[in-house]
Scaffold this active site. Structure first.
Site, mmCIF file in Angstrom:
data_model
loop_
_atom_site.group_PDB
_atom_site.id
_atom_site.type_symbol
_atom_site.label_atom_id
_atom_site.label_comp_id
_atom_site.label_asym_id
_atom_site.label_seq_id
_atom_site.Cartn_x
_atom_site.Cartn_y
_atom_site.Cartn_z
ATOM 1 N N PHE A 1 45.025 41.394 37.096
ATOM 2 C CA PHE A 1 43.872 42.397 37.335
ATOM 3 C C PHE A 1 43.264 42.752 36.351
ATOM 4 C CE2 PHE A 1 46.803 43.068 41.185
ATOM 5 C CZ PHE A 1 46.089 43.326 42.082
ATOM 6 N N ASP A 2 41.957 42.766 36.290
ATOM 7 C CA ASP A 2 41.021 43.595 35.446
ATOM 8 C C ASP A 2 41.364 44.911 35.828
ATOM 9 O OD1 ASP A 2 38.852 44.351 33.674
ATOM 10 O OD2 ASP A 2 37.583 44.261 35.438
#
Length: 222
Positions: free
Chosen positions: A6-7
């Site tokens: 994930f960002d």
């Protein structure tokens, strides 16, 4: 698929609009205008340090890069203390991944302290098996370093990971790393060039669950 990376900003937390407002405040102090389109195109998804270096240089601000960082980080803390919202579907997707034994990593251009403040505030820090921050790599997004380091920490090959991103810089970074990437746009839908680098564009993180379930169904059939 064994792992999901994930960002943070604009994907897990609704913080990109805060960053834009901070840069706008700073530039307005010195008589410059700053549009949200400019932010989305040139600053979204990149490190605070790189962005401030660009702003100070481009607008010839009469301050040092460190003074600019001190200002925006101090103001941002005020916003964060009031509360920064999670994006739709965050908890549902993290629960799904954990329940289905996926490895989970965070790969954020943010600093560790800033990222952890937001994650702990919402009680989701415990979902992540590994984390990589912008200060841990020599070159930030759009370079692939941060995602490759996340794969290494997870001990999973890049092609067996999936990156979730909202920015063009993040899409470019994952594409260069040869990691499949899904984009969930925040402030700006990626241009055709960047759309072509993704597996698909989805409207929310909730849709990622259906994507993964379809993939699992295909693997079972085969």
């Amino acid at each position: 698929m064994e792992a999901v990376i994930f960002d943070l900003d604009g994907l897990l937390i609704d913080s990109e609009v805060i960053s834009y407002q901070l840069y706008q405040e700073l530039l307005n102090k010195y008589g410059h205008s700053f549009t949200i389109e400019n932010y989305a195109q040139n600053y979204s998804g990149k490190t605070e340090l790189g962005n401030m270096e660009s702003l100070v240089d481009l607008y010839q601000l009469p301050i040092s890069v460190q003074e600019g960082l001190d200002y925006t980080l101090s103001r941002e803390k005020e916003y964060f203390i009031k509360g920064v919202s999670l994006k739709p579907g965050v908890r549902e997707l993290l629960d799904y991944l954990k329940n289905n034994k996926y490895k989970i990593a965070l790969a954020s251009s943010s600093t560790k302290d800033r990222a952890m403040f937001a994650l702990v505030q919402h009680g989701i820090d415990g979902y992540f098996d590994e984390m990589v921050f912008g200060t841990e790599v020599e070159k930030g997004k759009p370079n692939p370093d941060i995602f490759l380091k996340a794969c290494k920490k997870l001990k999973v090959d890049p092609e067996k990971c999936l990156v979730l991103e909202d920015s063009e810089a993040g899409i470019q970074a994952s594409y260069t790393a040869r990691i499949p990437v899904i984009c969930i746009p925040d402030m700006k839908k990626p241009t055709i060039k960047y759309q072509g680098m993704t597996e698909m564009i989805l409207p929310s993180l909730l849709e990622v669950i259906f994507y993964l379930e379809k993939g699992t169904a295909r693997e079972t059939e085969n």
